[in-house]
Design a protein around this motif. Structure first.
Motif, PDB file in Angstrom:
ATOM      1  N   ALA A 328      37.438  33.299  36.804  1.00 51.83           N
ATOM      2  CA  ALA A 328      38.530  33.225  37.780  1.00 51.83           C
ATOM      3  C   ALA A 328      39.559  34.328  37.561  1.00 51.83           C
ATOM      4  O   ALA A 328      40.036  34.956  38.515  1.00 51.83           O
ATOM      5  N   LYS A 329      39.889  34.582  36.305  1.00 55.39           N
ATOM      6  CA  LYS A 329      40.866  35.635  35.998  1.00 55.39           C
ATOM      7  C   LYS A 329      40.310  37.003  36.357  1.00 55.39           C
ATOM      8  O   LYS A 329      41.036  37.871  36.858  1.00 55.39           O
ATOM      9  N   ASN A 330      39.023  37.216  36.104  1.00 57.63           N
ATOM     10  CA  ASN A 330      38.407  38.496  36.421  1.00 57.63           C
ATOM     11  C   ASN A 330      38.396  38.719  37.930  1.00 57.63           C
ATOM     12  O   ASN A 330      38.669  39.828  38.411  1.00 57.63           O
ATOM     13  N   GLU A 331      38.107  37.669  38.692  1.00 62.01           N
ATOM     14  CA  GLU A 331      38.098  37.809  40.148  1.00 62.01           C
ATOM     15  C   GLU A 331      39.500  38.093  40.676  1.00 62.01           C
ATOM     16  O   GLU A 331      39.677  38.902  41.598  1.00 62.01           O
ATOM     17  N   ALA A 332      40.503  37.436  40.107  1.00 56.51           N
ATOM     18  CA  ALA A 332      41.879  37.689  40.525  1.00 56.51           C
ATOM     19  C   ALA A 332      42.272  39.141  40.259  1.00 56.51           C
ATOM     20  O   ALA A 332      42.940  39.786  41.082  1.00 56.51           O
ATOM     21  N   LEU A 333      41.840  39.662  39.095  1.00 49.30           N
ATOM     22  CA  LEU A 333      42.114  41.057  38.775  1.00 49.30           C
ATOM     23  C   LEU A 333      41.422  41.983  39.773  1.00 49.30           C
ATOM     24  O   LEU A 333      42.025  42.944  40.266  1.00 49.30           O
ATOM     25  N   MET A 334      40.159  41.701  40.089  1.00 49.63           N
ATOM     26  CA  MET A 334      39.427  42.528  41.041  1.00 49.63           C
ATOM     27  C   MET A 334      40.103  42.534  42.404  1.00 49.63           C
ATOM     28  O   MET A 334      40.240  43.587  43.050  1.00 49.63           O
ATOM     29  N   LYS A 335      40.553  41.369  42.859  1.00 51.90           N
ATOM     30  CA  LYS A 335      41.204  41.297  44.166  1.00 51.90           C
ATOM     31  C   LYS A 335      42.484  42.126  44.200  1.00 51.90           C
ATOM     32  O   LYS A 335      42.768  42.809  45.194  1.00 51.90           O
ATOM     33  N   SER A 336      43.245  42.075  43.114  1.00 53.91           N
ATOM     34  CA  SER A 336      44.472  42.882  43.048  1.00 53.91           C
ATOM     35  C   SER A 336      44.145  44.369  43.075  1.00 53.91           C
ATOM     36  O   SER A 336      44.813  45.162  43.760  1.00 53.91           O
ATOM     37  N   MET A 337      43.109  44.758  42.335  1.00 50.33           N
ATOM     38  CA  MET A 337      42.712  46.162  42.294  1.00 50.33           C
ATOM     39  C   MET A 337      42.216  46.639  43.651  1.00 50.33           C
ATOM     40  O   MET A 337      42.607  47.709  44.131  1.00 50.33           O
ATOM     41  N   PHE A 338      41.369  45.848  44.290  1.00 51.79           N
ATOM     42  CA  PHE A 338      40.809  46.259  45.574  1.00 51.79           C
ATOM     43  C   PHE A 338      41.887  46.331  46.652  1.00 51.79           C
ATOM     44  O   PHE A 338      41.840  47.206  47.529  1.00 51.79           O
ATOM     45  N   SER A 339      42.852  45.436  46.590  1.00 50.17           N
ATOM     46  CA  SER A 339      43.968  45.493  47.545  1.00 50.17           C
ATOM     47  C   SER A 339      44.728  46.800  47.396  1.00 50.17           C
ATOM     48  O   SER A 339      45.091  47.445  48.386  1.00 50.17           O
ATOM     49  N   THR A 340      44.963  47.194  46.146  1.00 46.49           N
ATOM     50  CA  THR A 340      45.650  48.462  45.887  1.00 46.49           C
ATOM     51  C   THR A 340      44.860  49.640  46.441  1.00 46.49           C
ATOM     52  O   THR A 340      45.420  50.538  47.087  1.00 46.49           O
ATOM     53  N   ILE A 341      43.566  49.641  46.198  1.00 46.42           N
ATOM     54  CA  ILE A 341      42.712  50.743  46.655  1.00 46.42           C
ATOM     55  C   ILE A 341      42.711  50.830  48.179  1.00 46.42           C
ATOM     56  O   ILE A 341      42.783  51.921  48.757  1.00 46.42           O
ATOM     57  N   LYS A 342      42.630  49.691  48.847  1.00 40.98           N
ATOM     58  CA  LYS A 342      42.561  49.694  50.316  1.00 40.98           C
ATOM     59  C   LYS A 342      43.908  50.045  50.957  1.00 40.98           C
ATOM     60  O   LYS A 342      43.951  50.696  52.010  1.00 40.98           O
ATOM     61  N   GLU A 343      44.992  49.625  50.326  1.00 38.13           N
ATOM     62  CA  GLU A 343      46.315  49.806  50.933  1.00 38.13           C
ATOM     63  C   GLU A 343      46.930  51.166  50.647  1.00 38.13           C
ATOM     64  O   GLU A 343      47.743  51.653  51.437  1.00 38.13           O
ATOM     65  N   GLU A 344      46.575  51.790  49.519  1.00 38.20           N
ATOM     66  CA  GLU A 344      47.187  53.068  49.135  1.00 38.20           C
ATOM     67  C   GLU A 344      46.138  54.176  49.185  1.00 38.20           C
ATOM     68  O   GLU A 344      45.245  54.237  48.348  1.00 38.20           O
ATOM     69  N   GLN A 345      46.246  55.057  50.168  1.00 35.79           N
ATOM     70  CA  GLN A 345      45.263  56.120  50.351  1.00 35.79           C
ATOM     71  C   GLN A 345      45.510  57.336  49.456  1.00 35.79           C
ATOM     72  O   GLN A 345      44.606  58.141  49.232  1.00 35.79           O
TER      73      GLN A 345
END
Length: 494
Positions: A328-345
């Motif tokens: 669960a913690k790993n998935e939460a980390l991945m979601k935060s990382m992917f959000s950053t990648i998608k939102e900041e070009q």
């Protein structure tokens, strides 16, 4: 690349938690070797082999070939036997007071060990990417036989030709091998499309050469096969690091044009076989080219890349014994990382945000949680860089379903039941639904019992098994592919 963050079957960075693979270095050409030696270099001359036991239960055999020059300086190279990577230069060799240090700068790895009194054992540690692994090297007389049983042995009962052609639009030259039956042509033909990560024409991984085995099988059945080095590797030119899945589709289109130029090939019977990411590329090409008569998707995806990441991470972590809390913690980390990648070009800003995010998260992780996240404080820059590549940005957001609805040619989609990288139930269902929604009535979808992501017969499907399994591709999978192609090319011939 770390299999936890991509769907590929080949690893291209460094030893990391999980699959623990060593990359092909930037260059395998021998360079200058720095030496500091006040011991008898003859003591350590020869072949020294040991096994790295990395998290997840995978063992990787490492071989150092050490030789003494006439001036008493020492030369050394390194092989990662189970990954099929050989001749990596060891740039710095230090041997003093029975202590040996081997620095492999191209993969940022160091071995440090002590020669034991018996003169046949060097006990030490391998350090790479902020991780430390015990490594005991034993003196051996000859390099182990690395040939897998399914690898074909020459002379072949068909013609084999080295070819080079150009993707003119991208300015890339592509080098490959064309195999042609010896019977009377023209022949049906397929282009093999590798999975993600920079791969050679054999899709070589962990001592296996699946595309060599597949091309041999199909050519013996009367089907010509073109398999190609990815751009920037082997004989192919181009900048792989700046390319996306769409760019690789352009390379495949160039391969189709090349096959059409060959009189031995029936231009009305050209198809594509894509494995893993290749199963994303094949539909992209099929909707762009009316010359594609059929496609075979081997563990191709039917879901957006981000969804694949979460499914893959969960399944592999469970196979390795991770707790629900860790997952669960790993998935939460991945979601935060992917959000950053998608939102900041902007890569610089995105990189800074990812570094802060990872630093904060890692500082609060247990050692087990760090292991399954695949990240460490010691090498964050090297770990962040691939996340911001054009390929990753495309893969995260690309949904293959709209493209699949436009595919009108026959489709065979197969997945292994135990595939943990591209889970079969979710992806085969999505592929079938998309094909049906687009009105394609000529498709076959099959889940193959007991097979993993490489289509090997496996126990658990975990990537940690890949190197240990002697089989390269299940004969069942080969037969299904061969029979389906033969049926569809015969129909076309009529």
């Amino acid at each position: 690349m770390n299999y936890k963050t991509v769907i590929c079957v080949v690893s291209l960075i460094v030893i990391v938690a999980g699959l623990g693979c060593i990359s092909q270095p930037d260059s395998t050409q021998p360079g200058d070797t720095d030496n500091e030696n006040n011991g008898n270099s003859r003591d350590i001359e020869g072949l020294w082999m040991g096994s790295l036991e990395v998290p997840g239960g995978l063992e990787i055999r490492i071989l150092f070939n050490i030789s003494a020059r006439p001036d008493s300086s020492i030369n050394a190279t390194m092989d990662s036997l189970d990954q099929g990577v050989t001749g990596i230069p060891v740039e710095t060799v230090t041997y003093k007071d029975d202590n040996l240090r081997l620095e492999v700068k191209s993969i940022r790895g160091v071995f440090e060990g002590t020669l034991k009194e018996d003169g046949k054992t060097i006990e030490g540690e391998w350090k790479q990417a902020g991780s430390v692994f015990p490594l005991v090297l034993n003196h051996i007389e000859k390099t182990p036989d690395l040939r897998r049983e399914q690898n074909p042995v020459k002379p072949y009962p068909y013609a084999e030709e080295e070819v080079v052609y150009e993707n003119k639009e991208a300015g890339v030259k592509l080098a490959g091998t064309l195999t042609l039956p010896r019977s009377e042509g023209p022949f049906p033909a397929v282009v093999l499309i590798t999975g993600s990560g920079q791969q050679n024409r054999d899709e070589e991984i962990l001592g296996h050469r699946p595309f060599l085995v597949l091309s041999d099988y199909l050519t013996r059945r009367g089907i010509a096969v073109l398999r190609v080095d990815d751009r920037g590797i082997g004989g192919s030119t181009g900048n792989f690091s700046q390319a996306t899945t769409e760019d690789f589709a352009g390379d495949v289109l160039a391969g189709i044009e090349y096959l059409k130029s060959r009189e031995e090939i029936d231009s009305n019977r050209i198809g594509l076989i894509g494995h893993s990411e290749g199963g994303i590329i094949a539909p992209l090409v099929a909707v762009q080219s009316s010359d594609v008569e059929f496609i075979v998707l081997m563990a191709g995806t039917g879901l957006p890349g981000e969804d694949i990441m979460y499914l893959q991470s969960d399944l592999i972590a469970r196979a390795e014994g991770a707790s629900n809390e860790t997952i669960a913690k790993n998935e939460a980390l991945m979601k935060s990382m992917f959000s950053t990648i998608k939102e900041e070009q902007n890569n610089i800003i995105a990189g800074e945000k990812l570094r802060k995010l990872l630093t904060d998260k890692i500082s609060n992780m247990s050692e087990a949680e760090k292991q399954y996240s695949g990240y460490s404080e010691a090498n964050l820059d090297a770990q962040i860089q691939p996340l911001l590549s054009p390929w990753m940005r495309f893969f995260l957001t690309y949904d293959p379903r709209p493209t699949l609805t436009k595919v009108k040619c026959p489709v065979l989609a197969i997945n292994g039941e135990k595939d943990l990288q591209v889970p079969p139930e979710e992806n085969l269902r999505a592929i079938e639904e998309a094909l049906k929604a687009g009105g394609n009535e000529n498709y076959t979808v099959k889940e193959l019992p007991g097979l993993n992501h490489l289509f090997q017969t496996s126990q658990t499907g975990s990537p940690t098994e890949y190197a240990k399994i002697e089989e390269t591709i299940s004969p069942v999978a080969l037969e299904i592919i061969g029979n389906w192609i033969s049926e569809h090319t015969q129909e076309k011939e009529k």
